[in-house]
Design a protein around this motif. Structure first.
Motif, short mmCIF file in Angstrom:
data_model
loop_
_atom_site.label_atom_id
_atom_site.label_comp_id
_atom_site.label_asym_id
_atom_site.label_seq_id
_atom_site.Cartn_x
_atom_site.Cartn_y
_atom_site.Cartn_z
N THR A 1 0.10 -12.11 0.17
CA THR A 1 0.24 -12.34 1.60
C THR A 1 1.61 -12.92 1.91
N ALA A 2 2.02 -13.86 1.07
CA ALA A 2 3.30 -14.51 1.32
C ALA A 2 4.45 -13.53 1.17
N VAL A 3 4.34 -12.64 0.16
CA VAL A 3 5.41 -11.66 -0.03
C VAL A 3 5.47 -10.72 1.17
N HIS B 1 10.27 -6.87 -6.91
CA HIS B 1 10.27 -6.06 -8.13
C HIS B 1 8.88 -6.00 -8.73
N SER B 2 8.73 -5.08 -9.69
CA SER B 2 7.44 -5.01 -10.38
C SER B 2 7.36 -6.19 -11.35
N PRO B 3 6.14 -6.63 -11.66
CA PRO B 3 6.01 -7.79 -12.55
C PRO B 3 6.75 -7.59 -13.86
N GLY C 1 -2.90 -1.19 -5.74
CA GLY C 1 -2.59 -0.76 -4.38
C GLY C 1 -3.54 -1.41 -3.39
N PHE C 2 -2.96 -1.99 -2.36
CA PHE C 2 -3.83 -2.63 -1.38
C PHE C 2 -3.28 -2.46 0.03
N ILE C 3 -2.16 -1.77 0.15
CA ILE C 3 -1.50 -1.71 1.46
C ILE C 3 -1.75 -0.37 2.13
N ILE D 1 12.09 -2.75 0.47
CA ILE D 1 10.86 -2.82 1.27
C ILE D 1 10.05 -1.55 1.07
N ILE D 2 10.75 -0.41 1.14
CA ILE D 2 10.04 0.85 1.04
C ILE D 2 9.44 1.02 -0.35
N SER D 3 10.19 0.63 -1.36
CA SER D 3 9.64 0.82 -2.70
C SER D 3 8.49 -0.16 -2.95
N TYR D 4 8.54 -1.32 -2.34
CA TYR D 4 7.41 -2.24 -2.48
C TYR D 4 6.17 -1.63 -1.84
N LEU D 5 6.35 -1.10 -0.65
CA LEU D 5 5.21 -0.49 0.04
C LEU D 5 4.69 0.71 -0.75
N THR D 6 5.60 1.43 -1.38
CA THR D 6 5.18 2.62 -2.14
C THR D 6 4.37 2.22 -3.36
#
Lengths: 483, 299
Positions: free
Chosen positions: A346-348, A207-209, A326-328, A385-390
């Motif tokens: 990294t862990a996430v 989730h977002s912070p 954004g870093f991915i 997963i997709i929303s995290y990557l987005t």
């Protein structure tokens, strides 16, 4: 391979999703809420949590002395907005901001005077926090230090969660935090040993912070109820924090006992900074001051954190990268490049990718079937997963449309579908019918009730759901009894 | 996620008009003090609506326009001291606006004749400001998710002065820029007769023009009509004027004309044919067009 029409997650969320705190507030009694509305800062914060239509309606009513007839107000509503208007009124009634009435519209008098006072200033409730004088001897904490502090606290919690399942020993957050994590079901201790992250914990990490913070605070509120803390004081303290100014020190003197006790908890979560535990002053961190806004509560750990101007007004600087988290970079060949040196991020990522190489500022990995299935097994959904990557996509990626390669998105979803080939349901199997007519008669009845999950004409049996059983059984009994 | 909205407010600060407005002979006298206190409540309501909402205030003074307040940059260093009973951002706006207006009024001094208010200057500044915040520099390109990026800019003009026919062309140009930026211009006519140009400005940018009839209810007018961002206006209607004066001012004498004459030659080169107001309009047939210097055929 079955081709499914996959929905695009990039579309903007329609309407305003209600804030997670609102259902909690709606479950409170009218007296609690009225006591809460006595403080202007609480009124202002709750006002901000509401949706845009509710806010406009409240503003329309705020400066009216007499009640407005409901027909007058609804005359302003355009036909296509009728539903939105009605649901807005329901929300307001649920929060006891506007009493439930089909004829007249007016604001709760306490809320009205509270919000009026918040907007015009004045009064002597002191609900926006009593600031302390500048201390000549000791320098007060500057914004950078506060950000660093909040970030460190918050990441300690998350890092602890993410690495709990991997046999590492990260820094433990305090006992209070651990208890809260356990209470909220994000972690549990299965074998009486160390705490283990649960599947909802894995979802939480993506989730977002802002959501994470409110998630934990909601749990805190539930816990406060059990600890016999006065909910009004707890809530109004949170709201007060959210209206405070970042980088200033406030006095603990006017706080009640409950609120002083809260300071300790909030310090552990990183919402509040104090020089010493016995200190008579405290400073809210960015986590606290952005509670009622949608701006990122944490400066991203690899930028300098200077996203806001240090003028203390809370104004958002124009061109800075407040959202440059954004870093991915995700390529069509399932490779992921993550420009980060943050062990937490990294862990996430490690939850759902296979790491290939690590460099000081770059992590390279692959989305593989195994890695994604591992994540799915942990209870993380493909959409998460997709929303995290987005949300964490690199600015370079934002030039692409759609943002994430469609092949990868589809594949992640297909991997999820793979797991869902079997569906289990509890129920009863009806078989050994005397005749075909008998069978068809009962089956027709069961179908009428919509309780049939599976049927086999040749074997003369069918499978019904659990809740339909009593009816079907009664039907068969009546039938055999009558024959 | 709901987007932040931006509001640029332009206050017409013509001392003469405000003096007239405060006269008790009016049906609803409105002094600038009462006006400001109600306006500040409205501005606070805008800031209250969302943490990221931004606000800029310009003042149109005789002969010049000034930036009174901007939520994104600090104009003066003296941050008012905190007090426990008010929310700091509100206090910042209130004290900054009042202070600046006082300073500007003091600086006007004794004048033989008051120059007209630089309303167009203020509108142009507001347009430039919005252009700047809606198109952030290229270094931050791609932060489309940034909630601080403004998506719904609006300009609110609080006018007390009558039309200045010499400012017809600059106002029309400002309207076209506003259309290009896809922003809304709202106009509240607080005092004085209806202004033709501002009516057109509101109409052409899909904003609303309101002539304040009950001037004691200023705040309620402001909140009901001008507080809502465009997304909300699709659900809760805002009043719009039912008749609009589309008359143009002629290019030769700057008079507002009922029947205008258009040069048949340079008409074809005009960009905004549809709007029929960017044309060179004259109050009488001329043998030679003053814009393109070509002989026109007089019918």
């Amino acid at each position: 391979m079955p081709v499914q029409s996959l929905k695009n997650t990039d579309v903007i969320v329609p309407q305003h999703a209600p804030h997670p705190l609102l259902p909690f507030l709606q479950s409170q009694s009218q007296t609690t809420l009225t006591r809460l509305y006595q403080r202007p800062s609480s009124c202002l914060s709750i006002f901000r949590l509401l949706g845009p239509i509710e806010r406009q309606l409240i503003m329309n009513l705020l400066w009216l002395e007499s009640a407005l007839s409901a027909a007058t107000m609804s005359a302003w509503v355009l036909p296509e907005g009728k539903n939105a208007y009605d649901s807005a009124l329901t929300v307001m009634t649920g929060l006891h901001i506007a009493p439930n009435s089909a004829v007249k519209l007016a604001l709760n008098p306490t809320f009205k005077s509270g919000l009026r006072q918040a907007i015009t200033g004045g009064g002597n409730t002191g609900s926006f926090g009593v600031p302390t004088d500048k201390d000549a001897k000791r320098q007060s904490a500057n914004i950078e230090n506060l950000d660093a502090y909040a970030l460190e606290r918050w990441e300690t919690i998350l890092h602890y969660m993410v690495s709990s399942g991997q046999g590492q020993n990260p820094t433990k957050p305090s006992q209070g935090v651990l208890y809260l994590l356990q209470r909220s079901g994000l972690m549990n201790n299965v074998h009486g040993a160390a705490l283990q992250i649960t599947s909802s914990g894995f979802q939480f990490l993506l989730h977002s912070p802002h959501d994470q913070l409110w998630n934990l605070l909601l749990q805190y509120l539930h816990m406060a109820e059990e600890r016999q803390m006065d909910l009004v004081e707890v809530l109004s303290f949170l709201f007060m924090l959210s209206t405070m100014d970042l980088g200033r020190e406030y006095s603990t003197e006017p706080l009640s006992e409950t609120q002083k006790a809260m300071l300790e908890d909030l310090r552990d979560y990183g919402l509040v900074w104090q020089r010493k535990t016995s200190s008579k002053r405290f400073s809210p961190t960015r986590l606290a001051t952005t509670l009622t806004s949608s701006s990122p509560p944490l400066p991203s750990s690899h930028s300098t954190g200077g996203s806001r101007m240090a003028d203390g007004t809370g104004a958002v600087a124009l061109s800075s990268g407040a959202a440059q988290q954004g870093f991915i970079v995700l390529e069509t060949n399932y490779r992921i490049y993550a420009y980060t040196d943050n062990p937490l991020q990294t862990a996430v990522l490690n939850l759902f990718i296979t790491m290939k190489y690590r460099f000081p500022n770059l992590v390279v990995g692959m989305l593989t079937r195994e890695s994604v299935r591992k994540a799915l097994g942990n209870g993380i959904s493909a959409d998460q997963i997709i929303s995290y990557l987005t949300t964490h996509a690199h600015p370079q990626m934002r030039k692409n449309n759609p943002l994430l390669p469609v092949t990868v998105q589809d594949q992640i979803r297909l991997w999820e579908l793979e797991r869902n080939r079997l569906k289990s349901a509890e129920g009863y199997l009806y078989k050994d019918f005397a005749s075909q007519a008998d069978y068809e008669y009962v089956l027709a009845y069961a179908k009428q009730l919509d309780v049939v999950l599976w049927e086999n004409m040749a074997k003369r049996c069918f499978f019904g759901t659990l809740d339909g059983h009593a009816n079907v059984r009664g039907f068969i009994e009546r039938r055999t009894g009558s024959v | 996620m709901e987007k932040a909205s931006h509001l640029s407010v332009i206050i017409d600060l013509s001392p003469t008009q405000w003096h007239l407005s405060a006269q008790t002979s009016n049906q609803y006298p409105l002094s600038i003090e009462t006006f400001l206190s109600q306006l500040l409540a409205f501005l606070n309501a805008h800031i209250a609506s969302k943490h990221e909402n931004s606000l800029v205030i310009f003042g149109a003074l005789p002969g010049k326009s000034v930036l009174l307040y901007s939520s994104t940059e600090l104009l003066s260093d003296d941050v008012p001291s905190l007090d426990a009973n008010s929310y700091l951002p509100f206090k910042l706006v209130d004290s900054a606006v009042v202070q600046r207006i006082m300073n500007e009024f003091d600086a006007i001094g004794e004048l033989e004749e008051e120059p007209p208010c630089a309303l167009v200057g203020a509108v142009t500044k507001a347009l430039c400001y919005i252009n700047r915040i809606t198109h952030p520099s290229s270094t931050t390109a791609g932060v489309a998710e940034d909630p601080s990026i403004v998506h719904d800019p609006r300009i609110l003009i609080l006018s007390v002065s009558p039309d200045l026919s010499s400012s017809y062309i600059p106002i029309m140009n400002a309207i076209f820029s506003a259309q290009k930026l896809a922003l809304t211009i709202d106009v509240c006519k607080v005092y004085g007769p209806d202004t033709v140009f501002l009516q057109q400005a509101a109409h052409l940018t899909n904003g609303s023009y309101i002539y304040l009839e009950r001037r004691d209810a200023l705040l309620q007018y402001l909140i009901m009509s001008f507080l809502s961002p465009t997304s909300i206006r699709k659900i809760l209607a805002v009043p719009k004027q039912d008749k609009i004066d589309f008359r143009a001012a002629c290019f030769c004498h700057k008079n507002i004309v009922d029947i205008g004459f258009v040069c048949s030659v340079c008409l074809s080169s005009t960009h905004y044919l549809l709007l029929s107001c960017d044309l060179a309009v004259f109050c009488q047939p001329l043998p030679v067009c003053s814009t393109c210097r070509l002989a026109t055929l007089v019918p």
